[in-house]
Write a protein that holds these residues in place. Structure first.
Motif, PDB file in Angstrom:
ATOM      1  N   ARG A  16       0.876  -1.185   0.000  1.00  0.00           N
ATOM      2  CA  ARG A  16       0.000   0.000   0.000  1.00  0.00           C
ATOM      3  C   ARG A  16       0.907   1.228   0.000  1.00  0.00           C
ATOM      4  O   ARG A  16       2.017   1.187   0.530  1.00  0.00           O
ATOM      5  CB  ARG A  16      -0.979  -0.027   1.167  1.00  0.00           C
ATOM      6  N   PRO A  17       0.441   2.305  -0.535  1.00  0.00           N
ATOM      7  CA  PRO A  17       1.301   3.487  -0.632  1.00  0.00           C
ATOM      8  C   PRO A  17       1.521   4.190   0.704  1.00  0.00           C
ATOM      9  O   PRO A  17       0.640   4.183   1.556  1.00  0.00           O
ATOM     10  CB  PRO A  17       0.554   4.404  -1.594  1.00  0.00           C
ATOM     11  N   ASP A  19       1.711   6.538   3.718  1.00  0.00           N
ATOM     12  CA  ASP A  19       1.024   6.562   5.015  1.00  0.00           C
ATOM     13  C   ASP A  19      -0.396   6.013   4.940  1.00  0.00           C
ATOM     14  O   ASP A  19      -1.154   6.114   5.897  1.00  0.00           O
ATOM     15  CB  ASP A  19       0.955   8.006   5.532  1.00  0.00           C
ATOM     16  N   ASP A  20      -0.777   5.456   3.825  1.00  0.00           N
ATOM     17  CA  ASP A  20      -2.125   4.911   3.648  1.00  0.00           C
ATOM     18  C   ASP A  20      -2.370   3.818   4.682  1.00  0.00           C
ATOM     19  O   ASP A  20      -1.522   2.983   4.950  1.00  0.00           O
ATOM     20  CB  ASP A  20      -2.268   4.353   2.228  1.00  0.00           C
ATOM     21  N   THR A  21      -3.522   3.790   5.295  1.00  0.00           N
ATOM     22  CA  THR A  21      -3.858   2.776   6.293  1.00  0.00           C
ATOM     23  C   THR A  21      -4.916   1.811   5.767  1.00  0.00           C
ATOM     24  O   THR A  21      -5.436   0.988   6.497  1.00  0.00           O
ATOM     25  CB  THR A  21      -4.378   3.444   7.585  1.00  0.00           C
ATOM     26  N   GLY A  22      -5.199   1.917   4.486  1.00  0.00           N
ATOM     27  CA  GLY A  22      -6.207   1.044   3.878  1.00  0.00           C
ATOM     28  C   GLY A  22      -5.658  -0.370   3.618  1.00  0.00           C
ATOM     29  O   GLY A  22      -4.590  -0.764   4.093  1.00  0.00           O
ATOM     30  N   TYR A  24      -4.122  -3.651   1.760  1.00  0.00           N
ATOM     31  CA  TYR A  24      -2.968  -3.912   0.900  1.00  0.00           C
ATOM     32  C   TYR A  24      -3.466  -4.420  -0.446  1.00  0.00           C
ATOM     33  O   TYR A  24      -4.490  -5.089  -0.544  1.00  0.00           O
ATOM     34  CB  TYR A  24      -2.042  -4.979   1.517  1.00  0.00           C
ATOM     35  N   THR A  25      -2.702  -4.146  -1.495  1.00  0.00           N
ATOM     36  CA  THR A  25      -3.008  -4.651  -2.828  1.00  0.00           C
ATOM     37  C   THR A  25      -2.001  -5.758  -3.137  1.00  0.00           C
ATOM     38  O   THR A  25      -0.781  -5.561  -3.068  1.00  0.00           O
ATOM     39  CB  THR A  25      -2.878  -3.529  -3.884  1.00  0.00           C
TER      40      THR A  25
END
Length: 148
Positions: A16-17, A19-22, A24-25
C-alpha cells in the motif's frame, strides 16, 4: 517439525502506498519458491546427519590410507611380521626363507639322506638310478605268474 517438507511454496507480496492505512493490494502472479543448491535437502536424508557408519556395499571409490586402521595390511608393506596361524593358498608366494618354515636349514632338504617319507618323481632321479630300477623290475618269464 519444519515448514520445508518438500511441498510447493509460493511468495505473495502485497503493498500500500506511503502513510495509507487502507487495505494492501496483492501483486500478481505469486512467485514460486524453489530450492537453491545449498538449500536442497532430501526427506530421506534425515539419518545421514547422525549416521556413524556406512555399510561397505554402499561405498564407491577409493578409501584413503589415512582412513584405514593401523592394523590393516596393505600391498608393498615393508618389515611386516605376522604371528599366529597363517592360512593361504601360497599361489604367487616368492622369496620365502626356507630356514623360517620349520627351523631346519634349507640345506637339510637338499640331502636325500634326510628324506624319510614321500615319493620322488622319476624326473628327480639320475639316469643311472632310473636304469637300475627298471632293470631290477624287468619282467622275465621266470618272475611273471601265468594264470592256470
Amino acid at each position: 517439525m519444519t515448514a520445508f517438507t518438500g511441498a510447493e511454496r509460493w511468495l505473495e507480496i502485497s503493498l500500500r502506498p506511503g502513510d495509507d492505512t487502507g487495505d494492501y493490494t496483492a501483486l500478481t502472479p505469486r512467485r514460486a519458491l524453489t530450492a537453491t543448491p545449498y538449500a536442497l535437502y532430501s526427506p530421506n536424508a534425515g539419518t545421514a546427519g547422525t549416521a556413524t557408519s556406512v555399510p561397505a556395499v554402499n561405498l564407491t571409490g577409493t578409501v584413503p590410507l589415512a582412513r584405514l586402521p593401523g592394523e590393516v595390511v596393505i600391498n608393498n608393506e615393508a618389515g611386516l611380521t605376522l604371528s599366529g596361524n597363517l592360512q593361504c593358498s601360497g599361489a604367487g608366494l616368492t622369496d620365502v626363507n626356507a630356514d623360517r618354515l620349520d627351523g631346519q636349514h634349507g640345506a637339510f632338504y637338499q640331502d636325500a639322506g634326510n628324506l624319510t617319507t614321500g615319493t620322488l618323481s622319476d624326473e628327480r632321479l639320475s639316469e643311472n638310478a632310473t636304469s637300475a630300477i627298471n632293470a631290477a623290475n624287468a619282467a622275465t618269464a621266470a618272475n611273471v605268474p601265468v594264470p592256470s
